[in-house]
Design a protein around this motif. Structure first.
Motif, mmCIF file in Angstrom:
data_model
loop_
_atom_site.group_PDB
_atom_site.id
_atom_site.type_symbol
_atom_site.label_atom_id
_atom_site.label_comp_id
_atom_site.label_asym_id
_atom_site.label_seq_id
_atom_site.Cartn_x
_atom_site.Cartn_y
_atom_site.Cartn_z
ATOM 1 N N ARG A 110 0.834 -1.210 0.000
ATOM 2 C CA ARG A 110 0.000 0.000 0.000
ATOM 3 C C ARG A 110 0.865 1.256 0.000
ATOM 4 N NH1 ARG A 110 -2.661 -0.781 4.472
ATOM 5 N NH2 ARG A 110 -1.568 0.754 5.751
ATOM 6 N N ARG A 111 1.924 1.240 0.801
ATOM 7 C CA ARG A 111 2.825 2.399 0.850
ATOM 8 C C ARG A 111 3.569 2.573 -0.480
ATOM 9 N NH1 ARG A 111 2.263 6.250 4.389
ATOM 10 N NH2 ARG A 111 4.508 6.616 4.454
ATOM 11 N N ASN A 113 2.416 1.906 -3.367
ATOM 12 C CA ASN A 113 1.462 2.457 -4.334
ATOM 13 C C ASN A 113 0.968 3.848 -3.955
ATOM 14 O OD1 ASN A 113 1.406 0.253 -6.182
ATOM 15 N ND2 ASN A 113 0.192 -0.909 -4.705
ATOM 16 N N SER A 114 1.512 4.407 -2.888
ATOM 17 C CA SER A 114 1.156 5.767 -2.476
ATOM 18 C C SER A 114 2.209 6.747 -2.985
ATOM 19 C CB SER A 114 1.071 5.850 -0.946
ATOM 20 O OG SER A 114 2.375 5.770 -0.372
ATOM 21 N N ILE A 115 2.034 7.999 -2.661
ATOM 22 C CA ILE A 115 2.990 9.017 -3.090
ATOM 23 C C ILE A 115 4.338 8.851 -2.385
ATOM 24 C CG2 ILE A 115 3.465 11.504 -3.109
ATOM 25 C CD1 ILE A 115 0.457 11.959 -3.383
ATOM 26 N N SER A 116 4.310 8.463 -1.118
ATOM 27 C CA SER A 116 5.537 8.439 -0.311
ATOM 28 C C SER A 116 6.539 7.367 -0.734
ATOM 29 C CB SER A 116 5.189 8.234 1.158
ATOM 30 O OG SER A 116 4.633 6.945 1.354
ATOM 31 N N LYS A 117 6.034 6.177 -1.114
ATOM 32 C CA LYS A 117 6.879 5.040 -1.472
ATOM 33 C C LYS A 117 7.935 4.765 -0.397
ATOM 34 C CE LYS A 117 6.225 5.365 -6.465
ATOM 35 N NZ LYS A 117 5.164 4.348 -6.407
ATOM 36 N N ASP A 123 4.259 2.816 10.591
ATOM 37 C CA ASP A 123 3.267 2.226 9.688
ATOM 38 C C ASP A 123 2.932 0.804 10.109
ATOM 39 O OD1 ASP A 123 3.340 4.526 7.988
ATOM 40 O OD2 ASP A 123 5.178 3.757 7.091
#
Length: 208
Positions: A110-111, A113-117, A123
């Motif tokens: 999930r991370r 696939n987010s902006i932050s990577k 988390d």
């Protein structure tokens, strides 16, 4: 509670144990496994882990991981190069420890696939809260145990090259990724953070 739970904190008994797994494999694959492993715990001929208690824990976890996979996998593992073996051990870890699988699928992917990577221990602690709400055994773990489990997972990601010191994620890929397609582990390519087009390319190469 533990008997009903699919989770274990045993990962705190060792991280990736890459070199240790490699030296123990011939013993685990031998028909004399029980005798040879017992001798190694007592005499420390291969592992070079000074404390017998630490040696016992490492051997126990390597054995747990060995038993989580078919013997044919380990025969294939012996033919892999170092890079391929590290990636293969990530698969083993995810299949051996459900807590790591949940971290990886529910948090790391999930991370990614987010902006932050990126992924950090905070988390993972949020995921621990979710798991604790539905599993009494995990809920009984101390904060220290949870922290050690989460830290062990992050250490595994770093050792396979998926996480840097700044907690930034990156995809990993070895020269034999088609192996996972042809051995019923296609899901693992996404777990390695590969993009769909990369997975499709590997699929085409495997079919050619």
């Amino acid at each position: 509670m533990q008997a009903k739970s699919p989770y274990t904190a045993a990962i705190t008994g060792g991280g990736l144990l890459f070199e240790e797994t490699n030296v123990m494999l011939p013993l685990l694959l031998s028909p004399d496994r029980t005798t040879l492993v017992k001798d190694e715990v007592s005499n420390n001929r291969l592992l070079r882990i000074n404390a017998e208690k630490s040696r016992y824990r490492a051997v126990a976890e390597i054995g747990r991981r060995f038993d989580a996979m078919p013997s044919s996998f380990w025969q294939d593992y012996l033919l892999m190069n170092e890079e391929e073996r590290r990636v293969a051990l990530l698969l083993v870890m995810l299949k051996t420890y459900k807590i790591l699988f949940d971290f990886h699928i529910n948090v790391t992917l999930r991370r990614w696939n987010s902006i932050s990577k990126s992924v950090c221990i905070d988390d993972l602690m949020m995921e621990f809260n979710e798991i604790s709400a539905r599993d009494e055994f995990v809920d009984s773990w101390s904060d220290n145990t949870k922290d050690r489990v989460a830290s062990a997972y992050l250490s595994v990601l770093r050792k396979v090259g998926m996480l840097d010191r700044a907690n930034r994620l990156s995809a990993i890929k070895s020269t034999n990724m088609d192996y996972y397609l042809t051995h019923g582990e296609a899901w693992f390519l996404e777990a390695c953070l590969l993009q769909p087009y990369q997975i499709e390319q590997i699929r085409k190469e495997a079919m050619s």
